[in-house]
Design an enzyme around this catalytic site. Structure first.
Site, PDB file in Angstrom:
ATOM      1  CB  VAL A   1      -0.967  -0.205   1.147  1.00 13.91           C
ATOM      2  CG1 VAL A   1      -2.112  -1.015   1.092  1.00 13.91           C
ATOM      3  CG2 VAL A   1      -0.103  -0.095   2.581  1.00 13.91           C
ATOM      4  CE  LYS A   2       5.651   0.826  -3.545  1.00 17.83           C
ATOM      5  NZ  LYS A   2       4.877  -0.505  -3.940  1.00 17.83           N
ATOM      6  NE  ARG A   3      -3.029   3.388   1.851  1.00 17.66           N
ATOM      7  CZ  ARG A   3      -3.450   3.138   0.404  1.00 17.66           C
ATOM      8  NH1 ARG A   3      -2.552   3.551  -0.434  1.00 17.66           N
ATOM      9  NH2 ARG A   3      -4.658   2.763   0.264  1.00 17.66           N
TER      10      ARG A   3
END
Length: 273
Positions: free
Chosen positions: A95-97
């Site tokens: 998700v690379k949040r």
């Protein structure tokens, strides 16, 4: 509660280090003879899970390819997560949040709280608002025995303009990537047999002067169709504690479940030889 690092260490010993990305983009759905719609997404994703999840240590669904179909796509992602875990694979949700404060906490609750239908064993995160901005996610991961993979040295051509930049006030003029690895080194300092806080380092970056030994796992995307080889993995990551070469296209383009299964089993054997 068994920490993610310990569960990952055991999974690698049992099944091997290969991580399989589940990336249902429009072109791949078309190659499978499926429509670029929720029905095609569901058929593709669940057939892949059934074929490979019992044989790999980690599956890595790319959330964006499910999110593009709205709530119905998210519902498919929930099934992918649940069925992968039921098959014994750890789920690393890509998700690379990265955000701050209450927003960072909300992301942590969405992906790491066991009561969430999106709860995963680990997620990818972006530290480029400052590593401290990840504190709510780090603490939530600790609470629930989950893991994080922090972007450090990615293989996209735009990455070096940020990741190779020198940081003021760091001894020796260290880089942003090196600073991220230092933070991970501290987070994992007391962990055994393996820390739960990992780094994302591309298998195709060629070489690096950074010290990749930090008692945590390394996710190495770019393995296989994107050019990364077993020799690259061994040369680049020799000092790292646990490396997860990540492959998507090499596996997903095979389509036949038996062929996919045989491919991942064989690749794991080669990575361990």
């Amino acid at each position: 509660m068994i920490p993610f690092g310990s569960r990952l260490h055991a999974a690698i010993a049992d099944r091997g280090p290969l991580c399989v990305g589940i990336d249902p983009h429009a072109g791949l759905l078309s190659d499978w003879g499926l429509g670029d719609d929720v029905a095609g997404l569901e058929t593709f994703a669940l057939e892949v899970v059934e074929a490979i999840a019992p044989y790999v240590s980690v599956v890595k669904p790319q959330s964006a390819f499910f999110e593009r179909f709205g709530s119905r796509g998210i519902a498919v992602l929930e099934r992918v997560i649940a069925q992968s875990r039921a098959a014994g694979a750890l789920v690393l949700l890509d998700v690379k949040r990265g955000d701050i404060g209450s927003t960072s906490q909300a992301y942590a609750d969405a992906y790491l709280d066991p009561t969430s239908p999106l709860a995963s064993d680990a997620i990818t995160v972006s530290p480029f608002l400052g590593f401290g901005s990840l504190d709510p996610i780090v603490e939530t991961a600790r609470t629930h025995g989950a893991g994080l993979f922090v972007l450090a040295l990615t293989s996209n051509k735009e990455g070096p303009e940020v990741q190779h930049a020198r940081v003021d006030g760091v001894a020796g003029g260290g880089t942003v990537a090196g600073l991220m690895l230092d933070h991970l080194r501290r987070l994992n300092a007391e962990a055994s047999p393996l820390g739960s806080f990992g780094a994302v380092v591309g298998a195709t970056i060629g070489s690096t002067d950074e010290d990749l030994a930090f008692n945590g796992p390394v996710l190495a995307p770019g393995f296989g169709a994107q050019g990364g080889t077993i020799a690259d993995v061994r040369r680049l990551f020799g000092a790292a504690a646990a490396v997860l070469p990540s492959s998507s296209r090499d596996v997903l383009r095979l389509q036949d479940p038996d062929v996919m299964r045989d491919f991942v089993v064989r690749t794991n054997d080669e990575l361990r030889s």
